[in-house]
Design a protein around this motif. Structure first.
Motif, PDB file in Angstrom:
ATOM      1  N   ALA A  33       0.822  -1.212   0.000  1.00  0.00           N
ATOM      2  CA  ALA A  33       0.000   0.000   0.000  1.00  0.00           C
ATOM      3  C   ALA A  33       0.855   1.262   0.000  1.00  0.00           C
ATOM      4  CB  ALA A  33      -0.912   0.018   1.232  1.00  0.00           C
ATOM      5  N   GLY A  34       2.168   1.112   0.167  1.00  0.00           N
ATOM      6  CA  GLY A  34       3.035   2.267   0.279  1.00  0.00           C
ATOM      7  C   GLY A  34       3.314   2.948  -1.047  1.00  0.00           C
ATOM      8  N   GLU A  35       3.645   4.237  -0.962  1.00  0.00           N
ATOM      9  CA  GLU A  35       4.082   4.968  -2.149  1.00  0.00           C
ATOM     10  C   GLU A  35       5.382   4.365  -2.675  1.00  0.00           C
ATOM     11  OE1 GLU A  35       5.268   9.545  -3.508  1.00  0.00           O
ATOM     12  OE2 GLU A  35       4.708   9.116  -1.436  1.00  0.00           O
ATOM     13  N   TYR A  36       6.212   3.890  -1.747  1.00  0.00           N
ATOM     14  CA  TYR A  36       7.456   3.219  -2.085  1.00  0.00           C
ATOM     15  C   TYR A  36       7.466   1.858  -1.390  1.00  0.00           C
ATOM     16  CZ  TYR A  36       9.234   7.551  -4.075  1.00  0.00           C
ATOM     17  OH  TYR A  36       9.398   8.675  -4.854  1.00  0.00           O
ATOM     18  N   LEU A  37       8.323   0.970  -1.880  1.00  0.00           N
ATOM     19  CA  LEU A  37       8.451  -0.345  -1.256  1.00  0.00           C
ATOM     20  C   LEU A  37       9.907  -0.782  -1.267  1.00  0.00           C
ATOM     21  CD1 LEU A  37       8.904  -2.795  -3.604  1.00  0.00           C
ATOM     22  CD2 LEU A  37       6.546  -2.135  -4.138  1.00  0.00           C
ATOM     23  N   THR A  38      10.237  -1.651  -0.321  1.00  0.00           N
ATOM     24  CA  THR A  38      11.575  -2.218  -0.254  1.00  0.00           C
ATOM     25  C   THR A  38      11.484  -3.613   0.344  1.00  0.00           C
ATOM     26  OG1 THR A  38      13.877  -1.746   0.370  1.00  0.00           O
ATOM     27  CG2 THR A  38      12.192  -1.349   2.051  1.00  0.00           C
ATOM     28  N   PHE A  39      12.610  -4.313   0.371  1.00  0.00           N
ATOM     29  CA  PHE A  39      12.632  -5.705   0.825  1.00  0.00           C
ATOM     30  C   PHE A  39      13.643  -5.883   1.950  1.00  0.00           C
ATOM     31  CE2 PHE A  39      11.555  -5.617  -3.677  1.00  0.00           C
ATOM     32  CZ  PHE A  39      10.369  -6.334  -3.688  1.00  0.00           C
ATOM     33  N   VAL A  40      13.305  -6.774   2.859  1.00  0.00           N
ATOM     34  CA  VAL A  40      14.250  -7.233   3.884  1.00  0.00           C
ATOM     35  C   VAL A  40      14.141  -8.746   3.945  1.00  0.00           C
ATOM     36  CG1 VAL A  40      14.918  -7.168   6.317  1.00  0.00           C
ATOM     37  CG2 VAL A  40      14.038  -5.090   5.219  1.00  0.00           C
ATOM     38  N   ASP A  41      15.257  -9.447   3.798  1.00  0.00           N
ATOM     39  CA  ASP A  41      15.236 -10.903   3.919  1.00  0.00           C
ATOM     40  C   ASP A  41      15.091 -11.295   5.382  1.00  0.00           C
ATOM     41  OD1 ASP A  41      15.546 -11.085   1.218  1.00  0.00           O
ATOM     42  OD2 ASP A  41      17.636 -11.754   1.265  1.00  0.00           O
ATOM     43  N   ALA A  42      14.350 -12.360   5.629  1.00  0.00           N
ATOM     44  CA  ALA A  42      14.027 -12.740   7.006  1.00  0.00           C
ATOM     45  C   ALA A  42      15.241 -13.140   7.831  1.00  0.00           C
ATOM     46  CB  ALA A  42      13.014 -13.892   6.999  1.00  0.00           C
ATOM     47  N   ASP A  43      16.334 -13.546   7.171  1.00  0.00           N
ATOM     48  CA  ASP A  43      17.523 -13.917   7.933  1.00  0.00           C
ATOM     49  C   ASP A  43      18.557 -12.799   7.989  1.00  0.00           C
ATOM     50  OD1 ASP A  43      18.139 -14.078   5.275  1.00  0.00           O
ATOM     51  OD2 ASP A  43      19.113 -16.037   5.368  1.00  0.00           O
ATOM     52  N   ASP A  44      18.158 -11.583   7.572  1.00  0.00           N
ATOM     53  CA  ASP A  44      18.955 -10.377   7.772  1.00  0.00           C
ATOM     54  C   ASP A  44      18.194  -9.455   8.711  1.00  0.00           C
ATOM     55  OD1 ASP A  44      21.050 -11.169   6.052  1.00  0.00           O
ATOM     56  OD2 ASP A  44      19.988 -10.406   4.298  1.00  0.00           O
ATOM     57  N   ARG A  45      18.652  -8.242   8.838  1.00  0.00           N
ATOM     58  CA  ARG A  45      17.953  -7.253   9.668  1.00  0.00           C
ATOM     59  C   ARG A  45      18.382  -5.862   9.235  1.00  0.00           C
ATOM     60  NH1 ARG A  45      20.374  -8.920  15.401  1.00  0.00           N
ATOM     61  NH2 ARG A  45      20.354 -10.944  14.379  1.00  0.00           N
ATOM     62  N   VAL A  46      17.776  -4.842   9.841  1.00  0.00           N
ATOM     63  CA  VAL A  46      18.217  -3.470   9.602  1.00  0.00           C
ATOM     64  C   VAL A  46      18.811  -2.916  10.888  1.00  0.00           C
ATOM     65  CG1 VAL A  46      16.447  -3.096   7.846  1.00  0.00           C
ATOM     66  CG2 VAL A  46      15.993  -2.386  10.204  1.00  0.00           C
ATOM     67  N   ASP A  47      19.712  -1.951  10.734  1.00  0.00           N
ATOM     68  CA  ASP A  47      20.169  -1.176  11.877  1.00  0.00           C
ATOM     69  C   ASP A  47      19.044  -0.188  12.179  1.00  0.00           C
ATOM     70  OD1 ASP A  47      21.317   1.341  13.109  1.00  0.00           O
ATOM     71  OD2 ASP A  47      23.087   0.052  13.217  1.00  0.00           O
ATOM     72  N   THR A  48      18.401  -0.357  13.318  1.00  0.00           N
ATOM     73  CA  THR A  48      17.157   0.355  13.610  1.00  0.00           C
ATOM     74  C   THR A  48      17.313   1.867  13.524  1.00  0.00           C
ATOM     75  OG1 THR A  48      16.396  -1.471  14.995  1.00  0.00           O
ATOM     76  CG2 THR A  48      15.359   0.667  15.345  1.00  0.00           C
ATOM     77  N   GLU A  49      18.337   2.414  14.143  1.00  0.00           N
ATOM     78  CA  GLU A  49      18.509   3.860  14.148  1.00  0.00           C
ATOM     79  C   GLU A  49      18.837   4.397  12.764  1.00  0.00           C
ATOM     80  OE1 GLU A  49      21.308   5.074  17.092  1.00  0.00           O
ATOM     81  OE2 GLU A  49      20.143   4.275  18.775  1.00  0.00           O
ATOM     82  N   LYS A  50      19.689   3.695  12.042  1.00  0.00           N
ATOM     83  CA  LYS A  50      20.048   4.134  10.690  1.00  0.00           C
ATOM     84  C   LYS A  50      18.849   4.034   9.747  1.00  0.00           C
ATOM     85  CE  LYS A  50      24.920   2.715  11.145  1.00  0.00           C
ATOM     86  NZ  LYS A  50      25.545   4.047  11.018  1.00  0.00           N
ATOM     87  N   PHE A  51      18.049   2.999   9.921  1.00  0.00           N
ATOM     88  CA  PHE A  51      16.857   2.843   9.103  1.00  0.00           C
ATOM     89  C   PHE A  51      15.873   3.983   9.368  1.00  0.00           C
ATOM     90  CE2 PHE A  51      12.522   0.889   8.729  1.00  0.00           C
ATOM     91  CZ  PHE A  51      12.496   0.809   7.347  1.00  0.00           C
ATOM     92  N   ALA A  52      15.658   4.305  10.634  1.00  0.00           N
ATOM     93  CA  ALA A  52      14.749   5.404  10.979  1.00  0.00           C
ATOM     94  C   ALA A  52      15.235   6.728  10.399  1.00  0.00           C
ATOM     95  CB  ALA A  52      14.611   5.508  12.501  1.00  0.00           C
ATOM     96  N   ALA A  53      16.542   6.976  10.482  1.00  0.00           N
ATOM     97  CA  ALA A  53      17.103   8.217   9.949  1.00  0.00           C
ATOM     98  C   ALA A  53      16.933   8.294   8.432  1.00  0.00           C
ATOM     99  CB  ALA A  53      18.584   8.324  10.320  1.00  0.00           C
ATOM    100  N   CYS A  54      17.122   7.161   7.753  1.00  0.00           N
ATOM    101  CA  CYS A  54      16.972   7.148   6.294  1.00  0.00           C
ATOM    102  C   CYS A  54      15.521   7.398   5.900  1.00  0.00           C
ATOM    103  CB  CYS A  54      17.466   5.804   5.745  1.00  0.00           C
ATOM    104  SG  CYS A  54      17.475   5.714   3.938  1.00  0.00           S
ATOM    105  N   VAL A  55      14.582   6.786   6.593  1.00  0.00           N
ATOM    106  CA  VAL A  55      13.168   6.984   6.285  1.00  0.00           C
ATOM    107  C   VAL A  55      12.777   8.440   6.493  1.00  0.00           C
ATOM    108  CG1 VAL A  55      10.810   6.409   6.972  1.00  0.00           C
ATOM    109  CG2 VAL A  55      12.512   4.597   6.735  1.00  0.00           C
ATOM    110  N   ARG A  56      13.218   9.037   7.586  1.00  0.00           N
ATOM    111  CA  ARG A  56      12.910  10.456   7.842  1.00  0.00           C
ATOM    112  C   ARG A  56      13.465  11.330   6.727  1.00  0.00           C
ATOM    113  NH1 ARG A  56      14.215   9.024  13.306  1.00  0.00           N
ATOM    114  NH2 ARG A  56      16.325   9.868  13.025  1.00  0.00           N
ATOM    115  N   PHE A  57      14.686  11.055   6.322  1.00  0.00           N
ATOM    116  CA  PHE A  57      15.316  11.833   5.247  1.00  0.00           C
ATOM    117  C   PHE A  57      14.524  11.702   3.943  1.00  0.00           C
ATOM    118  CE2 PHE A  57      18.063  11.656   1.493  1.00  0.00           C
ATOM    119  CZ  PHE A  57      18.573  12.951   1.486  1.00  0.00           C
ATOM    120  N   LEU A  58      14.145  10.478   3.601  1.00  0.00           N
ATOM    121  CA  LEU A  58      13.447  10.248   2.336  1.00  0.00           C
ATOM    122  C   LEU A  58      12.057  10.867   2.340  1.00  0.00           C
ATOM    123  CD1 LEU A  58      14.489   6.575   1.564  1.00  0.00           C
ATOM    124  CD2 LEU A  58      15.303   8.656   0.456  1.00  0.00           C
ATOM    125  N   LYS A  59      11.357  10.792   3.457  1.00  0.00           N
ATOM    126  CA  LYS A  59      10.019  11.388   3.520  1.00  0.00           C
ATOM    127  C   LYS A  59      10.082  12.885   3.251  1.00  0.00           C
ATOM    128  CE  LYS A  59       7.101   9.914   6.706  1.00  0.00           C
ATOM    129  NZ  LYS A  59       6.559   9.463   8.022  1.00  0.00           N
TER     130      LYS A  59
END
Length: 334
Positions: free
Chosen positions: A88-114
Motif C-alpha cells: 500500500a506504500g508509495e514506495y516499497l523495499t525488501f528485507v530478507d528474514a535472515d537479515d535485519r536493519v540497523d534500527t537507528e540508521k533505518f529510521a534516519a533514512c526513512v525520515r530523510f526520504l520522507k
C-alpha cells in the motif's frame, strides 16, 4: 511501532519474505518495528514453513505491528511478487528474514526520504549496505555510493549492484511497468536490477546504509551451490547479455562488461558443487565463456582467453582458492 492509522497514507511498505526462518525472523522484524516511524507498513509474506516461522510472524499481526499474507506459489521470487501486489506504500523495499536493519540508521533514512521525496520523485533509490556477522554485529560498509554518481558509475563500481534489498522502488513504477521477479529461478535479483536500471533514468543514489547483510551464516546460499542454481545463473546471464546487446546505450555496454566479470567470478562454482555434478558444471562454463566477448577489465579478458584456450580447469581452481582466502579474510580475519 504501532498499528498503521487507517487515515494515514503509507509511505513505505517493507516486504519480508519469511520461510523456514524461525531462528532469525524475530530479530529481523523487531529491527524494523524498533524504528518507530509513522507511515511504514510491514508486509510479511509467508510460505508453508515446517518450523515456527509462521506462528512467530502471526504474533506480530495479532499485535497490529505487521500484516501477514500467504504467498500464491513457492520460492523467494513468488513471495516478493505477492508482497509487491499487496503493498500500500508509495514506495516499497525488501528485507530478507535472515537479515535485519540497523534500527537507528533505518529510521534516519526513512525520515530523510520522507522529506526529500516531497519535491522530487524517483523510480528507484539505491543505497549502500552493511555487512554483518550471524549475531548482527556490523563488520564493514559496502561503500559503493558516491556523491553525484549515476547508473553507469554504480554498474562500474567494484562489487554487486543487484541485491533487491538495497533498492527502494516507487510502487507505481514497478507495478505500472508490470515488473516482477523471475519466478522458479535463482538470480532473480540480477535480472530485476539490470532491467530496471536500463529502463529508468529516474534513479537516485544514497549513502545512508541501514541494511545488515549476513553472507556467512550457516545454511546461507553462499555456502550452497547445486546444478539447478548454476543453470539458473547461466539462463539469466544469457537473457541479460542478449538484452544489453540490443541496447545501444553506454550503460548497456557497461552492463555487458559487468556480466562478463560476473561469469568469471562464478567460475569457482566448478569446485563448489558435489563431485557428481562437476563435469556438467565444467561443460556449462565452457559454453558460457564462448559467448562472452573479450571485454572489460584486463583480468576478465585474460581469464576468458585462457578458458577458450582450454585452461578453464586451472583458471577456475585458482579463482576458487582466491575466493576462499578473500572470504576468510573479509568475514573472519578482521
Amino acid at each position: 511501532m504501532t498499528a498503521q492509522a487507517k487515515t494515514e497514507p503509507v509511505f513505505l511498505s517493507v516486504i519480508v519474505a519469511a520461510y523456514e526462518a524461525e531462528a532469525y525472523v524475530e530479530a529481523c522484524i523487531d529491527s524494523i518495528c524498533g524504528a518507530g516511524c509513522a507511515g511504514i507498513e510491514i508486509l510479511i509474506v509467508l510460505g508453508e514453513s515446517s518450523d515456527r516461522t509462521n506462528a512467530i510472524c502471526r504474533s506480530y499481526e495479532t499485535r497490529g505491528l505487521a500484516v501477514c499474507v500467504m504467498q500464491d506459489g513457492k520460492g523467494l521470487s513468488d513471495a516478493r511478487n505477492c508482497g509487491m501486489k499487496k503493498a500500500a506504500g508509495e514506495y516499497l523495499t525488501f528485507v530478507d528474514a535472515d537479515d535485519r536493519v540497523d534500527t537507528e540508521k533505518f529510521a534516519a533514512c526513512v525520515r530523510f526520504l520522507k522529506q526529500a521525496l516531497r519535491t522530487q520523485s524517483y523510480d528507484v533509490l539505491v543505497n549502500d549496505f552493511l555487512f554483518a556477522d550471524h549475531s548482527g554485529k556490523i563488520l564493514f560498509e559496502s561503500g559503493q555510493m558516491k556523491n553525484g554518481m549515476g547508473r553507469r558509475e554504480l554498474v562500474r563500481a567494484k562489487g554487486t549492484f543487484w541485491n533487491a534489498w538495497r533498492y527502494i522502488y516507487r510502487t507505481a513504477y514497478v507495478c505500472g511497468h508490470n515488473r516482477y521477479f523471475l519466478e522458479n529461478h535463482s538470480c532473480e535479483d540480477l535480472e530485476f536490477a539490470v532491467r530496471t536500471l536500463l529502463d529508468t533514468r529516474r534513479a537516485a543514489f544514497l549513502h545512508m546504509p541501514y541494511y545488515c547483510y549476513c553472507p556467512v551464516r550457516p545454511g546461507s546460499l553462499m555456502h550452497r551451490k547445486d546444478l539447478k542454481m548454476i543453470r539458473d545463473f547461466w539462463l539469466v546471464e544469457r537473457m541479460l547479455l542478449s538484452l544489453c546487446r540490443k541496447d545501444a546505450s553506454l550503460l548497456a555496454q557497461d552492463m555487458e562488461k559487468k556480466l562478463a566479470e560476473l561469469l568469471v567470478l562464478n567460475l569457482p562454482d566448478i569446485w563448489e558443487v558435489s563431485g557428481c555434478e562437476r563435469q556438467a558444471v565444467l561443460r556449462g562454463y565452457r559454453r558460457q565463456s564462448a559467448r562472452i566477448r573479450r571485454t572489460g577489465s584486463w583480468w576478465v579478458r585474460l581469464s576468458v582467453c585462457l578458458c577458450r584456450a582450454g585452461l578453464i580447469v586451472p583458471v577456475s581452481f585458482c579463482l576458487y582458492l582466491a575466493k576462499r582466502m578473500r572470504r576468510q579474510w573479509r568475514y573472519h580475519g578482521r
